[in-house]
Design a protein around this motif. Structure first.
Motif, short mmCIF file in Angstrom:
data_model
loop_
_atom_site.label_atom_id
_atom_site.label_comp_id
_atom_site.label_asym_id
_atom_site.label_seq_id
_atom_site.Cartn_x
_atom_site.Cartn_y
_atom_site.Cartn_z
N ALA A 278 -3.75 -2.57 -3.89
CA ALA A 278 -2.69 -2.67 -4.89
C ALA A 278 -3.12 -3.27 -6.12
N GLU B 24 0.78 -1.15 -0.18
CA GLU B 24 0.07 0.06 -0.02
C GLU B 24 0.82 1.33 0.01
N GLU C 249 2.44 8.92 -8.75
CA GLU C 249 2.77 8.90 -10.26
C GLU C 249 3.56 10.07 -10.58
N ARG D 106 -2.22 6.63 -4.71
CA ARG D 106 -1.64 5.96 -5.86
C ARG D 106 -1.40 7.19 -6.70
N ILE E 116 -6.28 2.47 -10.98
CA ILE E 116 -6.95 3.78 -10.67
C ILE E 116 -8.37 3.69 -11.01
#
Length: 186
Positions: free
Chosen positions: A149, A52, A186, A182, A153
């Motif tokens: 996970a 996570e 990125e 998440r 998305i």
């Protein structure tokens, strides 16, 4: 014929059959067959925290062991789940030291996997383990469970919409937090 198979972690959830334990689900990357491993709470927590992408204020045991290996200029090369005897999995943690010498260390699968994850190293299973423990999942009945996970998305956003429609706001908050974590990475 191949004597070992690479697997990925696809889920981690509480065991319904063994109170206080968790099920770590591995999936062979080509056949998509799954191998469940029953692991302890501490190891499940260590794996989940890493998957996570959470950062505890103090290092967990597996983080400490990673730091020790790095300070000795050693690294994990791979995790190899090589045999199963009486429903107990036996695993070798393959370590490469500073002199490029390989060391094979006997380890519980959960500890080896937790450490292997921290070094981004592959997890392999032997043919023996694959043939005795792997099972197929019907794609129609396949549901995603366990760690967020394993969701993209887009899938998390779809799940969030469904939870809001069902007025399950507590779960929606957790999913929204997973999406934010998440996206921040990125």
């Amino acid at each position: 014929m191949k004597d070992r198979f690479e697997v990925n972690i696809i889920g981690l959830s509480e065991s319904e059959s063994q109170k206080g334990y968790y099920v770590l689900v591995l999936e062979e990357i080509i056949s998509k067959k799954r191998i469940p491993l029953i692991i302890g709470q501490a190891e499940a927590q260590s794996i989940a925290i890493f998957m996570e992408k959470l950062f505890p204020s103090r290092p967990l045991s597996h983080d400490l062991f990673k730091s020790i290996l790095l300070s000795l200029n050693a690294t994990v090369k791979e995790v190899y789940i090589e045999k199963i005897i009486n429903n107990t999995f036996y695993t070798t943690l393959v370590i490469l030291d500073a002199n490029q010498i390989t060391h094979e260390i006997d380890a519980r699968p959960s500890d080896a996997i937790s450490l292997g994850l921290r070094f981004s190293k592959p997890i392999y299973i032997s043919r023996e383990v694959f043939e005795s423990a792997a099972f197929e999942v019907d794609e129609k009945g396949r549901e995603k469970k366990g760690s967020y996970a394993e969701f993209s998305i887009k899938e998390l956003e779809g799940l969030l919409e469904k939870l809001i429609k069902k007025e399950d706001y507590e779960s929606a908050v957790r999913v929204r937090e997973a999406i934010e974590r998440r996206k921040s990475l990125e």
